[in-house]
Design an enzyme around this catalytic site. Structure first.
Site, PDB file in Angstrom:
ATOM      1  N   ALA A  71      42.781  36.424  39.611  1.00 54.82           N
ATOM      2  CA  ALA A  71      41.619  37.205  39.194  1.00 54.82           C
ATOM      3  C   ALA A  71      41.551  37.362  37.671  1.00 54.82           C
ATOM      4  O   ALA A  71      40.469  37.428  37.097  1.00 54.82           O
ATOM      5  CB  ALA A  71      41.634  38.573  39.872  1.00 54.82           C
ATOM      6  N   THR A  72      42.697  37.407  37.008  1.00 53.54           N
ATOM      7  CA  THR A  72      42.683  37.530  35.541  1.00 53.54           C
ATOM      8  C   THR A  72      41.948  36.336  34.933  1.00 53.54           C
ATOM      9  O   THR A  72      41.048  36.493  34.101  1.00 53.54           O
ATOM     10  CB  THR A  72      44.127  37.594  34.996  1.00 53.54           C
ATOM     11  OG1 THR A  72      44.770  38.735  35.568  1.00 53.54           O
ATOM     12  CG2 THR A  72      44.153  37.681  33.482  1.00 53.54           C
ATOM     13  N   GLN A 179      40.466  43.644  44.512  1.00 54.70           N
ATOM     14  CA  GLN A 179      40.935  44.628  45.496  1.00 54.70           C
ATOM     15  C   GLN A 179      39.954  44.773  46.661  1.00 54.70           C
ATOM     16  O   GLN A 179      40.204  45.567  47.570  1.00 54.70           O
ATOM     17  CB  GLN A 179      41.119  46.001  44.827  1.00 54.70           C
ATOM     18  CG  GLN A 179      42.177  46.037  43.754  1.00 54.70           C
ATOM     19  CD  GLN A 179      43.599  45.930  44.302  1.00 54.70           C
ATOM     20  OE1 GLN A 179      43.830  46.039  45.508  1.00 54.70           O
ATOM     21  NE2 GLN A 179      44.555  45.709  43.413  1.00 54.70           N
ATOM     22  N   SER A 199      41.504  37.156  44.292  1.00 50.95           N
ATOM     23  CA  SER A 199      42.903  36.806  44.058  1.00 50.95           C
ATOM     24  C   SER A 199      43.629  36.738  45.394  1.00 50.95           C
ATOM     25  O   SER A 199      43.456  37.623  46.239  1.00 50.95           O
ATOM     26  CB  SER A 199      43.534  37.892  43.175  1.00 50.95           C
ATOM     27  OG  SER A 199      44.898  37.640  43.000  1.00 50.95           O
ATOM     28  N   ALA A 200      44.465  35.701  45.582  1.00 52.49           N
ATOM     29  CA  ALA A 200      45.110  35.524  46.885  1.00 52.49           C
ATOM     30  C   ALA A 200      46.229  36.532  47.149  1.00 52.49           C
ATOM     31  O   ALA A 200      46.413  36.980  48.276  1.00 52.49           O
ATOM     32  CB  ALA A 200      45.676  34.100  46.978  1.00 52.49           C
ATOM     33  N   HIS A 201      46.963  36.909  46.085  1.00 54.00           N
ATOM     34  CA  HIS A 201      48.184  37.689  46.364  1.00 54.00           C
ATOM     35  C   HIS A 201      47.897  39.138  46.745  1.00 54.00           C
ATOM     36  O   HIS A 201      48.805  39.868  47.133  1.00 54.00           O
ATOM     37  CB  HIS A 201      49.174  37.598  45.194  1.00 54.00           C
ATOM     38  CG  HIS A 201      48.825  38.375  43.962  1.00 54.00           C
ATOM     39  ND1 HIS A 201      49.335  39.629  43.719  1.00 54.00           N
ATOM     40  CD2 HIS A 201      48.046  38.080  42.902  1.00 54.00           C
ATOM     41  CE1 HIS A 201      48.882  40.058  42.539  1.00 54.00           C
ATOM     42  NE2 HIS A 201      48.098  39.136  42.026  1.00 54.00           N
ATOM     43  N   THR A 238      44.901  20.118  37.498  1.00 55.45           N
ATOM     44  CA  THR A 238      45.171  19.608  38.844  1.00 55.45           C
ATOM     45  C   THR A 238      45.130  20.763  39.840  1.00 55.45           C
ATOM     46  O   THR A 238      45.722  21.817  39.612  1.00 55.45           O
ATOM     47  CB  THR A 238      46.564  18.940  38.875  1.00 55.45           C
ATOM     48  OG1 THR A 238      46.546  17.880  37.917  1.00 55.45           O
ATOM     49  CG2 THR A 238      46.893  18.407  40.249  1.00 55.45           C
ATOM     50  N   CYS A 324      50.260  46.733  35.782  1.00 58.98           N
ATOM     51  CA  CYS A 324      50.378  46.346  34.375  1.00 58.98           C
ATOM     52  C   CYS A 324      50.382  47.556  33.454  1.00 58.98           C
ATOM     53  O   CYS A 324      50.601  47.418  32.263  1.00 58.98           O
ATOM     54  CB  CYS A 324      49.277  45.370  33.987  1.00 58.98           C
ATOM     55  SG  CYS A 324      47.678  45.969  34.369  1.00 58.98           S
TER      56      CYS A 324
HETATM   57  C1  LIG Z   1      41.102  44.942  40.123  1.00 60.87           C
HETATM   58  C2  LIG Z   1      42.063  43.868  39.681  1.00 60.87           C
HETATM   59  N1  LIG Z   1      41.634  42.885  38.888  1.00 60.87           N
HETATM   60  C3  LIG Z   1      42.431  41.903  38.477  1.00 60.87           C
HETATM   61  C4  LIG Z   1      43.754  41.874  38.845  1.00 60.87           C
HETATM   62  C5  LIG Z   1      44.619  40.736  38.349  1.00 60.87           C
HETATM   63  O1  LIG Z   1      44.717  39.778  39.371  1.00 60.87           O
HETATM   64  P1  LIG Z   1      45.681  38.507  39.240  1.00 60.87           P
HETATM   65  O2  LIG Z   1      47.072  39.036  39.407  1.00 60.87           O
HETATM   66  O3  LIG Z   1      45.264  37.608  40.369  1.00 60.87           O
HETATM   67  O4  LIG Z   1      45.442  37.895  37.915  1.00 60.87           O
HETATM   68  C6  LIG Z   1      44.264  42.886  39.659  1.00 60.87           C
HETATM   69  C7  LIG Z   1      45.667  42.940  40.079  1.00 60.87           C
HETATM   70  O5  LIG Z   1      46.592  42.962  39.380  1.00 60.87           O
HETATM   71  C8  LIG Z   1      43.385  43.918  40.087  1.00 60.87           C
HETATM   72  O6  LIG Z   1      43.822  44.909  40.856  1.00 60.87           O
END
Ligand SMILES: Cc1ncc(COP(=O)(O)O)c(C=O)c1O
Length: 409
Positions: A71-72, A179, A199-201, A238, A324
């Site tokens: 997602a970042t 989320q 985001s997958a995780h 890739t 973070c």
């Molecule tokens: C709302 C939100 N955006 C972005 C992220 C970042 O996602 P990623 O770890 O896939 O870069 C997170 C999680 O850390 C999140 O909770």
């Protein structure tokens, strides 16, 4: 040592079915999906099937997805990709002050370039003030951005109404869905959002893979931030077949379990709240008492330092907020933005639930949290000679204790 995991917003355990789906693409089916031979074709078919599963989870066409590292990166691709390098004020953007740092720091980078970046106003429930947003938008507005579900307090933003306001002004709406996807029903077409990160995780998939949805009608308004082989026109590199396959399987499982998962998490949340309210004086809930998601439970334990509580627990994993930000001595900027007083913000912890968790584990985890919280509160009394007051009235009416979100229909 067994650890009871109450931090499912930071990340989730990769599902065994996801691991099983990924392994062949690390072993025998290791081909590059861009290659023309049989191994490449097999990898390509797997990527296509996974794309379909991700698309289904969010109501998108598969062609409107681009895989990224998470997602970042998706937030960066959307928010940086909407501006030309030489654009400056009065061209502008609007950010939501309770959003994840990956969006807020892009806002700061845009401001450093000389663009105008405004901050939306949010209420004590964390919801964006739509009237204020409408006032921020003008003919030079390029994009507004907000997280569909907030990662610290679980507030759900009215993204469809935000999209309508942005479109009326000729601007785009980017949504951080990290989320939200897999936790609430999402239909990007119906909500009419322009771009959305996933985001997958966060949904039992692997770390290091995500996607960006781009509404086909606005695709021409986005440019790449990474250049290379052009695997996707918007994002070179890739394609990591195993990660994409893992994400696809995780999304498929998340979609299949969405309604049952919501009900299960509602029940777990009610159990956790009952224990917390009965087990510690003055417990209050931060965020939206009516419309938040059930899996995020952010509570004030008056008189206890949240950081001390979280870091002193060995067999329970929870946090004071976004992963973070943890370790920071400052109160959570999310809680501060919704008007929680600094003392309460410093006494807050976030419990993030997951439907797969057993009730027994949840009860044990919350009881261990309470036991340690009471011990820390006693230390505070011994040091300061008095209980930190629990019942001071606040200007902001946060903390209605006991409501549980409505059933998902
Ligand atoms: C709302 C939100 N955006 C972005 C992220 C970042 O996602 P990623 O770890 O896939 O870069 C997170 C999680 O850390 C999140 O909770």
């Amino acid at each position: 040592m067994r650890i009871i995991y109450l931090d499912n917003c930071a990340t989730t355990r990769v599902d065994d079915e996801v691991v099983d789906a990924m392994l062949p693409f690390l072993r025998e089916d290791f081909g590059n999906p861009s290659s023309p031979h049989l191994l490449g074709k097999r990898a390509r078919r797997a990527v296509d099937a996974a794309t379909e599963s991700v698309a289904q989870l969010i109501g998108a066409d598969p062609e409107s997805l681009v895989f990224t590292s998470g997602a970042t990166e998706s937030n960066n691709l959307a928010l940086l990709g909407m501006f030309g390098h030489d654009e400056r004020s009065p061209v502008n953007a609007a950010v939501c002050p309770t959003d994840h740092k990956s969006s807020l720091s892009i806002g700061r980078a845009l401001a450093d370039r000389g663009l105008d970046v405004a901050t939306m106003r949010v209420g004590p429930d964390g919801r964006v003030d739509l009237g204020h947003l409408a006032g921020l938008l003008d003919p030079f507005s390029r994009v507004a951005t907000a997280a569909w579900v907030n990662s610290e307090i679980g507030t759900v933003q009215p993204v469809a109404r935000m999209a309508a306001l942005c479109h009326d002004a000729g601007a785009l709406l980017h949504v951080d869905g990290a989320q939200a996807a897999g936790r609430i029903p999402i239909d990007v077409r119906e909500a009419d959002v322009d771009t959305m990160s996933v985001s997958a995780h966060k949904v039992h998939g692997p770390k290091g893979v995500g996607a960006l949805y781009v509404r086909p009608e606005i695709r021409h308004r986005l440019r790449p931030v990474l250049f290379g082989g052009g695997q996707y026109a918007l994002r070179s590199g890739t394609i990591p077949t195993h990660l994409v396959v893992g994400m696809g399987k995780a999304c498929e499982l998340a979609l299949a379990g969405l309604t049952a998962g919501w009900q299960r998490v509602r029940a777990l949340r009610a159990t956790a709240l009952d224990l917390l309210v009965a087990g510690f004086p003055g417990v209050r809930v931060n965020g939206d008492p009516d419309g938040g998601v059930p899996h995020v439970l952010n509570v004030v334990l008056p008189g206890v330092r949240g950081e001390s509580l979280v870091s002193s627990l060995r067999s329970v994993a929870l946090s004071t907020g976004s992963a973070c930000n943890s370790g920071s001595q400052e109160p959570s900027y999310v809680l501060t933005a919704i008007g929680v007083p600094a003392e309460d913000a410093n006494s807050s912890v976030r419990i993030c639930l997951d439907p797969r968790m057993s009730t027994e584990d949840l009860v044990l985890g919350v009881e261990l949290v309470l036991e340690r919280a009471r011990a820390l509160a006693d230390v505070a009394v011994a040091m300061h000679g008095h209980h930190v007051p629990h019942d001071v009235p606040h200007d902001v009416p946060h903390g209605v204790p006991h409501r549980v979100p409505e059933p998902l229909v």
